[in-house]
Write a protein that holds these residues in place. Structure first.
Motif, PDB file in Angstrom:
ATOM      1  N   UNK A 207       0.852  -1.178   0.000  1.00 54.27           N
ATOM      2  CA  UNK A 207       0.000   0.000   0.000  1.00 54.27           C
ATOM      3  C   UNK A 207       0.890   1.229   0.000  1.00 54.27           C
ATOM      4  N   UNK A 208       0.575   2.165  -0.871  1.00 52.71           N
ATOM      5  CA  UNK A 208       1.293   3.428  -0.847  1.00 52.71           C
ATOM      6  C   UNK A 208       0.412   4.460  -0.159  1.00 52.71           C
ATOM      7  N   UNK A 209       1.059   5.383   0.539  1.00 53.92           N
ATOM      8  CA  UNK A 209       0.367   6.457   1.234  1.00 53.92           C
ATOM      9  C   UNK A 209       1.126   7.746   1.015  1.00 53.92           C
ATOM     10  N   UNK A 210       0.415   8.854   1.040  1.00 51.04           N
ATOM     11  CA  UNK A 210       1.058  10.167   0.960  1.00 51.04           C
ATOM     12  C   UNK A 210       1.784  10.481   2.260  1.00 51.04           C
ATOM     13  N   UNK A 211       1.151  10.122   3.365  1.00 52.78           N
ATOM     14  CA  UNK A 211       1.678  10.409   4.702  1.00 52.78           C
ATOM     15  C   UNK A 211       1.478   9.164   5.554  1.00 52.78           C
ATOM     16  N   UNK A 212       2.450   8.859   6.380  1.00 50.90           N
ATOM     17  CA  UNK A 212       2.305   7.752   7.329  1.00 50.90           C
ATOM     18  C   UNK A 212       1.477   8.260   8.505  1.00 50.90           C
ATOM     19  N   UNK A 213       0.182   8.391   8.268  1.00 45.95           N
ATOM     20  CA  UNK A 213      -0.681   9.064   9.238  1.00 45.95           C
ATOM     21  C   UNK A 213      -0.776   8.348  10.576  1.00 45.95           C
ATOM     22  N   UNK A 214      -0.554   7.044  10.596  1.00 44.15           N
ATOM     23  CA  UNK A 214      -0.520   6.323  11.878  1.00 44.15           C
ATOM     24  C   UNK A 214       0.607   6.849  12.765  1.00 44.15           C
ATOM     25  N   UNK A 215       1.731   7.209  12.145  1.00 42.59           N
ATOM     26  CA  UNK A 215       2.890   7.719  12.876  1.00 42.59           C
ATOM     27  C   UNK A 215       2.748   9.213  13.180  1.00 42.59           C
ATOM     28  N   UNK A 216       2.189   9.961  12.251  1.00 49.51           N
ATOM     29  CA  UNK A 216       2.094  11.416  12.385  1.00 49.51           C
ATOM     30  C   UNK A 216       1.017  11.826  13.385  1.00 49.51           C
ATOM     31  N   UNK A 217      -0.102  11.123  13.396  1.00 53.44           N
ATOM     32  CA  UNK A 217      -1.226  11.477  14.269  1.00 53.44           C
ATOM     33  C   UNK A 217      -1.751  10.245  15.010  1.00 53.44           C
ATOM     34  N   UNK A 218      -0.916   9.611  15.827  1.00 58.06           N
ATOM     35  CA  UNK A 218      -1.341   8.370  16.480  1.00 58.06           C
ATOM     36  C   UNK A 218      -2.549   8.544  17.401  1.00 58.06           C
ATOM     37  N   UNK A 219      -2.668   9.694  18.049  1.00 60.93           N
ATOM     38  CA  UNK A 219      -3.811   9.904  18.946  1.00 60.93           C
ATOM     39  C   UNK A 219      -5.120   9.958  18.161  1.00 60.93           C
ATOM     40  N   UNK A 220      -5.105  10.607  17.014  1.00 62.04           N
ATOM     41  CA  UNK A 220      -6.298  10.666  16.175  1.00 62.04           C
ATOM     42  C   UNK A 220      -6.672   9.308  15.626  1.00 62.04           C
ATOM     43  N   UNK A 221      -5.690   8.563  15.169  1.00 63.86           N
ATOM     44  CA  UNK A 221      -5.949   7.230  14.630  1.00 63.86           C
ATOM     45  C   UNK A 221      -6.403   6.285  15.749  1.00 63.86           C
ATOM     46  N   UNK A 222      -5.890   6.475  16.955  1.00 62.07           N
ATOM     47  CA  UNK A 222      -6.353   5.656  18.086  1.00 62.07           C
ATOM     48  C   UNK A 222      -7.841   5.881  18.328  1.00 62.07           C
ATOM     49  N   UNK A 223      -8.303   7.115  18.205  1.00 57.53           N
ATOM     50  CA  UNK A 223      -9.734   7.399  18.364  1.00 57.53           C
ATOM     51  C   UNK A 223     -10.532   6.641  17.296  1.00 57.53           C
ATOM     52  N   UNK A 224     -10.043   6.673  16.064  1.00 53.98           N
ATOM     53  CA  UNK A 224     -10.706   5.933  14.985  1.00 53.98           C
ATOM     54  C   UNK A 224     -10.725   4.432  15.298  1.00 53.98           C
ATOM     55  N   UNK A 225      -9.622   3.911  15.790  1.00 55.96           N
ATOM     56  CA  UNK A 225      -9.544   2.482  16.089  1.00 55.96           C
ATOM     57  C   UNK A 225     -10.436   2.121  17.283  1.00 55.96           C
ATOM     58  N   UNK A 226     -10.534   3.013  18.250  1.00 53.75           N
ATOM     59  CA  UNK A 226     -11.443   2.765  19.381  1.00 53.75           C
ATOM     60  C   UNK A 226     -12.890   2.705  18.906  1.00 53.75           C
ATOM     61  N   UNK A 227     -13.259   3.585  17.982  1.00 55.31           N
ATOM     62  CA  UNK A 227     -14.611   3.546  17.428  1.00 55.31           C
ATOM     63  C   UNK A 227     -14.812   2.244  16.647  1.00 55.31           C
ATOM     64  N   UNK A 228     -13.795   1.818  15.942  1.00 51.55           N
ATOM     65  CA  UNK A 228     -13.867   0.553  15.197  1.00 51.55           C
ATOM     66  C   UNK A 228     -14.119  -0.616  16.156  1.00 51.55           C
ATOM     67  N   UNK A 229     -13.417  -0.612  17.280  1.00 51.19           N
ATOM     68  CA  UNK A 229     -13.623  -1.655  18.293  1.00 51.19           C
ATOM     69  C   UNK A 229     -15.057  -1.615  18.804  1.00 51.19           C
ATOM     70  N   UNK A 230     -15.571  -0.414  19.060  1.00 52.09           N
ATOM     71  CA  UNK A 230     -16.943  -0.295  19.548  1.00 52.09           C
ATOM     72  C   UNK A 230     -17.931  -0.873  18.529  1.00 52.09           C
ATOM     73  N   UNK A 231     -17.790  -0.492  17.265  1.00 51.84           N
ATOM     74  CA  UNK A 231     -18.755  -0.946  16.260  1.00 51.84           C
ATOM     75  C   UNK A 231     -18.739  -2.465  16.118  1.00 51.84           C
ATOM     76  N   UNK A 232     -17.596  -3.083  16.344  1.00 51.15           N
ATOM     77  CA  UNK A 232     -17.511  -4.546  16.258  1.00 51.15           C
ATOM     78  C   UNK A 232     -18.215  -5.234  17.421  1.00 51.15           C
ATOM     79  N   UNK A 233     -18.447  -4.505  18.513  1.00 50.96           N
ATOM     80  CA  UNK A 233     -19.135  -5.101  19.659  1.00 50.96           C
ATOM     81  C   UNK A 233     -20.642  -4.853  19.619  1.00 50.96           C
TER      82      UNK A 233
END
Length: 147
Positions: free
Chosen positions: A1-27
């Motif tokens: 996968x190519x990306x313009x920005x390694x956004x997981x590294x640049x904004x880990x707190x923001x991506x963590x919020x997205x991942x927490x929501x993902x965990x919620x939706x799976x439950x």
């Protein structure tokens, strides 16, 4: 996968919020297959190849048929989606295209015939979550790659 920005590294707190929501939706009590169909349909509308590729692959791993995956963009004309799935897909289209479609009262009532109050909220969150992922993925230049 190519990306313009390694956004997981640049904004880990923001991506963590997205991942927490993902965990919620799976439950949520929303059927796993319905969740994947929602993700595929919203990604089709938004033109997110990365997410279409990911979620069709996930759906296949869960046992979803090729026929149901291929026909998602014409689900209204198919009799092999359940009434619950159809109303969830209709809601997906209306939320994804909210500037022009909105959520008419009759659609809300039809959704509520199949889903309880909390499930309605969970459907809205699942649909919003995939729309957010689509926008992140497209903006960051994620591309679909062969598995």
């Amino acid at each position: 996968m190519s990306q313009r920005i390694a956004y997981n590294d640049v904004a880990p707190d923001g991506i963590k919020i997205m991942m927490d929501m993902e965990k919620y939706t799976k439950t949520s009590s929303i059927n796993q297959t319905t969740r994947e169909l929602i993700k595929i349909r919203a990604s089709q509308i938004n033109g997110c190849a990365f997410c279409i590729n990911m979620h069709t692959s996930d759906a296949r791993k869960m046992g979803e048929t090729e026929q149901r995956i291929y026909c998602l963009n014409v689900w209204e004309e198919c009799d092999f989606y359940s009434p619950d799935e159809k109303v969830a897909l209709e809601l997906t289209e209306h939320i994804t295209l909210i500037p022009t479609k909105r959520i008419p009262e009759d659609l809300y009532k039809r959704v509520r015939e199949h889903y309880e109050e909390k499930q309605y909220v969970d459907l809205v969150l699942i649909i919003n979550q995939i729309n957010s992922w689509n926008r992140i993925s497209i903006a960051m230049g994620n591309t679909a790659t062969e598995s």
